[in-house]
Design an enzyme around this catalytic site. Structure first.
Site, PDB file in Angstrom:
ATOM      1  N   ALA A 193       0.869  -1.192   0.000  1.00 44.33           N
ATOM      2  CA  ALA A 193       0.000   0.000   0.000  1.00 44.33           C
ATOM      3  C   ALA A 193       0.903   1.238   0.000  1.00 44.33           C
ATOM      4  CB  ALA A 193      -0.944   0.004   1.201  1.00 44.33           C
ATOM      5  N   HIS A 220       6.993   5.768   1.587  1.00 44.30           N
ATOM      6  CA  HIS A 220       7.770   4.572   1.220  1.00 44.30           C
ATOM      7  C   HIS A 220       8.723   4.893   0.063  1.00 44.30           C
ATOM      8  CE1 HIS A 220       3.988   2.521   2.792  1.00 44.30           C
ATOM      9  NE2 HIS A 220       4.935   1.987   3.536  1.00 44.30           N
TER      10      HIS A 220
END
Ligand code: PAF
Length: 282
Positions: free
Chosen positions: A37, A42
């Site tokens: 996700a 990230h």
């Protein structure tokens, strides 16, 4: 970008990545562990890893071992195709997508239990969580052979647990901590933000704002107990159900009453059905 799903595939992909690396240092292969996700936070970890010149392996594994019995593992967002497209665009070299049977094959019987910084806070709210995190991260280190790993500062307690584990087990992995990525509102990026309603999204940035107000007062010399109690009250007034707002020594996570050399303000608060975490340096 290579995609590996089995132990044979990750061994071969990482061997090839190492061969293509410009240096033969252990840190020329870097790991970015994730549960998928993927959001800009990230991708910032991937960018930071690449900026060191390393070849980058990003793992995507929703780790059942770090979810408690009362936590909804099935509700955790999953978007493999979207994640792979983002990793490819970010220049990731290897995507490591082990299944549960690869991570925890039949007969698997080893857990890593970290004391010290795992006590209290998330460790208290989520019993067994850090054993699950430490165990899977140690496995990811072993599976990939990475000499460096990149984690976000948003999960500050997690980072201290991993640092402690690496030191105690003499693991040859350099731990890099990347500052929290925030939305323009100040809200820390998290895969769970997608569960906030439109109304909650308006309120959610107050968590970061409250921490910043508290930090200003602490730096000005106000008594920590008063500042923390007033921060919790301010959150309650905005509709949060605070779990903790604490001032701790940054590495050991021991609560402190007076600012020392390295300090961190930690907070967890529920907004509707979403448990938000944040932390800042003081
Ligand atoms: O921070 C996370 O996403 C997870 O806790 C981690 C480090 C990937 C381990 O499952």
């Amino acid at each position: 970008m290579q995609i590996a799903r089995s132990m044979a595939e990750i061994r071969s992909a990482t061997a090839q990545a190492r061969q293509n690396a410009t240096s033969s240092d252990a840190e020329s292969l870097a790991l970015v562990p994730t549960m998928g996700a993927l959001h800009a936070g990230h991708l910032e970890l991937v960018r930071a890893a690449k900026a060191t010149g390393a070849k980058v392996v990003t793992s995507i594994f929703v780790n059942p071992l770090q979810f408690g019995a009362n936590e909804d593992l099935s509700r955790y967002p999953r978007d493999e195709a979207g994640d792979l497209a983002k990793l490819q665009a970010a220049g990731c070299d290897v995507a490591w997508l082990p299944g549960v049977d690869v991570m925890y094959p039949p007969g698997d019987a080893t857990l890593i239990s970290v004391g010290g910084p795992s006590a209290g806070f998330e460790g208290a709210a989520r019993p067994g969580h850090f054993t699950g995190v430490a165990t899977v991260v140690a496995k990811l280190f072993g599976q990939t052979g990475a000499g460096a790993a990149f984690f976000g500062a948003k999960d500050w307690q997690q980072v201290q647990v991993i640092r402690r584990m690496v030191e105690d087990l003499c693991l040859p992995v350099a731990i890099n901590v990347v500052p929290t990525m925030r939305e323009a509102s100040g809200l820390a990026m998290s895969s769970r933000n997608r569960f906030l309603s439109d109304e909650e999204r308006v309120v959610a940035p107050a968590l970061y704002a409250t921490l910043n107000d508290a930090a200003i007062r602490l730096r000005a010399g106000d008594k920590a107990a008063d500042v923390l109690a007033q921060a919790e009250a301010a959150l309650r007034a905005r509709g949060f159900v605070p779990d903790y707002v604490s001032l701790v020594e940054a590495r050991s996570l021991q609560p402190i009453a007076v600012l020392g050399a390295e300090n961190r303000l930690l907070a967890a608060a529920r907004l509707g059905s979403v448990r938000l975490l944040d932390n800042i340096e003081v």
